[in-house]
Write a protein that holds these residues in place. Structure first.
Motif, PDB file in Angstrom:
ATOM      1  N   GLN A 119       0.828  -1.195   0.000  1.00  0.00           N
ATOM      2  CA  GLN A 119       0.000   0.000   0.000  1.00  0.00           C
ATOM      3  C   GLN A 119       0.872   1.258   0.000  1.00  0.00           C
ATOM      4  OE1 GLN A 119      -2.766   0.523   3.314  1.00  0.00           O
ATOM      5  NE2 GLN A 119      -4.366   0.995   1.822  1.00  0.00           N
ATOM      6  N   ALA A 120       1.974   1.231   0.740  1.00  0.00           N
ATOM      7  CA  ALA A 120       2.887   2.383   0.769  1.00  0.00           C
ATOM      8  C   ALA A 120       3.507   2.597  -0.610  1.00  0.00           C
ATOM      9  CB  ALA A 120       3.975   2.172   1.815  1.00  0.00           C
ATOM     10  N   ILE A 121       3.866   1.524  -1.281  1.00  0.00           N
ATOM     11  CA  ILE A 121       4.414   1.638  -2.637  1.00  0.00           C
ATOM     12  C   ILE A 121       3.360   2.207  -3.580  1.00  0.00           C
ATOM     13  CG2 ILE A 121       5.208   0.287  -4.624  1.00  0.00           C
ATOM     14  CD1 ILE A 121       6.586  -1.583  -2.549  1.00  0.00           C
ATOM     15  N   ALA A 122       2.126   1.702  -3.453  1.00  0.00           N
ATOM     16  CA  ALA A 122       1.035   2.199  -4.300  1.00  0.00           C
ATOM     17  C   ALA A 122       0.791   3.682  -4.049  1.00  0.00           C
ATOM     18  CB  ALA A 122      -0.238   1.394  -4.047  1.00  0.00           C
ATOM     19  N   ARG A 123       0.880   4.109  -2.794  1.00  0.00           N
ATOM     20  CA  ARG A 123       0.707   5.536  -2.481  1.00  0.00           C
ATOM     21  C   ARG A 123       1.789   6.385  -3.131  1.00  0.00           C
ATOM     22  NH1 ARG A 123      -0.515   4.891   3.868  1.00  0.00           N
ATOM     23  NH2 ARG A 123      -2.705   4.377   3.658  1.00  0.00           N
ATOM     24  N   ALA A 124       3.032   5.921  -3.042  1.00  0.00           N
ATOM     25  CA  ALA A 124       4.141   6.678  -3.628  1.00  0.00           C
ATOM     26  C   ALA A 124       3.975   6.796  -5.144  1.00  0.00           C
ATOM     27  CB  ALA A 124       5.470   6.015  -3.278  1.00  0.00           C
ATOM     28  N   SER A 148      -7.081   6.264 -11.433  1.00  0.00           N
ATOM     29  CA  SER A 148      -8.480   5.847 -11.325  1.00  0.00           C
ATOM     30  C   SER A 148      -8.900   5.753  -9.859  1.00  0.00           C
ATOM     31  CB  SER A 148      -8.662   4.481 -11.993  1.00  0.00           C
ATOM     32  OG  SER A 148      -7.993   3.483 -11.233  1.00  0.00           O
ATOM     33  N   ARG A 149     -10.188   5.634  -9.662  1.00  0.00           N
ATOM     34  CA  ARG A 149     -10.740   5.458  -8.319  1.00  0.00           C
ATOM     35  C   ARG A 149     -10.181   4.181  -7.677  1.00  0.00           C
ATOM     36  NH1 ARG A 149     -14.524   3.813  -4.903  1.00  0.00           N
ATOM     37  NH2 ARG A 149     -15.970   5.238  -3.951  1.00  0.00           N
ATOM     38  N   GLU A 150     -10.051   3.109  -8.475  1.00  0.00           N
ATOM     39  CA  GLU A 150      -9.531   1.838  -7.976  1.00  0.00           C
ATOM     40  C   GLU A 150      -8.090   1.984  -7.484  1.00  0.00           C
ATOM     41  OE1 GLU A 150     -11.266   2.143 -10.885  1.00  0.00           O
ATOM     42  OE2 GLU A 150     -13.081   1.282 -10.020  1.00  0.00           O
ATOM     43  N   GLU A 151      -7.313   2.800  -8.172  1.00  0.00           N
ATOM     44  CA  GLU A 151      -5.931   3.026  -7.742  1.00  0.00           C
ATOM     45  C   GLU A 151      -5.900   3.764  -6.409  1.00  0.00           C
ATOM     46  OE1 GLU A 151      -3.167   3.392 -11.615  1.00  0.00           O
ATOM     47  OE2 GLU A 151      -4.902   4.754 -11.608  1.00  0.00           O
ATOM     48  N   PHE A 152      -6.810   4.716  -6.233  1.00  0.00           N
ATOM     49  CA  PHE A 152      -6.894   5.417  -4.952  1.00  0.00           C
ATOM     50  C   PHE A 152      -7.295   4.445  -3.834  1.00  0.00           C
ATOM     51  CE2 PHE A 152      -6.902   9.391  -7.336  1.00  0.00           C
ATOM     52  CZ  PHE A 152      -6.183  10.223  -6.488  1.00  0.00           C
ATOM     53  N   ILE A 153      -8.233   3.558  -4.132  1.00  0.00           N
ATOM     54  CA  ILE A 153      -8.649   2.569  -3.129  1.00  0.00           C
ATOM     55  C   ILE A 153      -7.479   1.653  -2.781  1.00  0.00           C
ATOM     56  CG2 ILE A 153     -10.132   0.553  -2.729  1.00  0.00           C
ATOM     57  CD1 ILE A 153     -12.308   2.033  -4.373  1.00  0.00           C
ATOM     58  N   GLY A 154      -6.727   1.203  -3.791  1.00  0.00           N
ATOM     59  CA  GLY A 154      -5.576   0.344  -3.544  1.00  0.00           C
ATOM     60  C   GLY A 154      -4.507   1.025  -2.704  1.00  0.00           C
ATOM     61  N   ALA A 155      -4.360   2.317  -2.894  1.00  0.00           N
ATOM     62  CA  ALA A 155      -3.307   3.051  -2.188  1.00  0.00           C
ATOM     63  C   ALA A 155      -3.744   3.545  -0.810  1.00  0.00           C
ATOM     64  CB  ALA A 155      -2.856   4.238  -3.030  1.00  0.00           C
ATOM     65  N   TYR A 156      -5.005   3.875  -0.663  1.00  0.00           N
ATOM     66  CA  TYR A 156      -5.463   4.507   0.582  1.00  0.00           C
ATOM     67  C   TYR A 156      -6.580   3.763   1.294  1.00  0.00           C
ATOM     68  CZ  TYR A 156      -2.757   8.508  -0.965  1.00  0.00           C
ATOM     69  OH  TYR A 156      -1.734   9.326  -1.357  1.00  0.00           O
ATOM     70  N   ARG A 162     -12.009   7.812  -0.634  1.00  0.00           N
ATOM     71  CA  ARG A 162     -13.172   8.710  -0.622  1.00  0.00           C
ATOM     72  C   ARG A 162     -12.729  10.127  -0.231  1.00  0.00           C
ATOM     73  NH1 ARG A 162     -16.926   5.343   0.409  1.00  0.00           N
ATOM     74  NH2 ARG A 162     -16.272   4.809   2.505  1.00  0.00           N
ATOM     75  N   LYS A 163     -11.887  10.208   0.779  1.00  0.00           N
ATOM     76  CA  LYS A 163     -11.392  11.506   1.246  1.00  0.00           C
ATOM     77  C   LYS A 163     -10.556  12.194   0.162  1.00  0.00           C
ATOM     78  CE  LYS A 163      -7.909  12.635   4.159  1.00  0.00           C
ATOM     79  NZ  LYS A 163      -7.033  12.399   5.260  1.00  0.00           N
ATOM     80  N   ASN A 164      -9.631  11.467  -0.444  1.00  0.00           N
ATOM     81  CA  ASN A 164      -8.772  12.043  -1.471  1.00  0.00           C
ATOM     82  C   ASN A 164      -9.554  12.447  -2.707  1.00  0.00           C
ATOM     83  OD1 ASN A 164      -5.852  12.122  -0.758  1.00  0.00           O
ATOM     84  ND2 ASN A 164      -6.276  10.000  -0.198  1.00  0.00           N
TER      85      ASN A 164
END
Length: 172
Positions: A119-124, A148-156, A162-164
């Motif tokens: 998840q940290a890697i996905a966020r970066a 995409s929305r899915e990428e945000f879900i994977g990262a956060y 939802r917040k981002n």
């Protein structure tokens, strides 16, 4: 000769249990076969029934421990559930309950740590793409593949995405 043969057969049952850990019917078959081997050995040696019973219980425990140990590598949550459901089938596995619990807990923690790292890697990676997309949009350019929305879900996670996305003006 018979003793070595029986020990080999019992060990084969334990090793087979590790291979077929996800097949309850096969595990049941292995336990039954192991009990038959122990009963035949007890009859051959003229051992009392209670001694044969203890040997069968120890063999059953070894089979269960092999199955749970292998299962913990694949799915520690399933291993814990299986272990808890089958406590009564084997006493030796209960003697080593702490060791098996530790094995399962260690595997669960390892997976949770790995998930947080991913998840940290996905966020970066996402952060970098968001910055690139923002820079392109600020200059009036299109960005080829906005996150995409899915990428945000994977990262956060769901809540973090939802917040981002709400900060970015996306109502989803």
């Amino acid at each position: 000769f018979y003793d070595d043969s029986e020990k080999g057969q019992l060990q084969t049952q334990v090793e087979t249990a590790a291979l077929y850990y996800n097949d309850p019917e096969k595990i049941g078959y292995l336990v039954g076969k192991t009990n038959a081997i122990n009963q035949a050995r007890a009859a051959r040696l003229g051992l009392p029934e209670d001694v044969a019973g203890v040997e069968s219980l120890n063999s059953t425990s070894a089979i269960m421990a092999a199955a749970v140990g292998r299962m913990a590598n694949d799915n520690p949550y399933q291993a814990r559930e299986y272990f808890n459901e089958n406590r009564g089938r084997a006493h030796a596995i209960m003697r080593d309950k702490k060791g098996i619990d530790n094995l399962i807990d260690r595997e669960i923690r390892s997976r949770e740590i790995e998930a947080r790292q991913m998840q940290a890697i996905a966020r970066a990676e996402l952060s970098s793409r968001v910055q690139d997309a923002s820079a392109a949009y600020m200059q009036g350019l299109d960005f080829d593949s906005p996150p995409s929305r899915e990428e945000f879900i994977g990262a956060y996670g769901e809540e973090g995405a939802r917040k981002n996305l709400s900060l970015a003006g996306d109502p989803h």
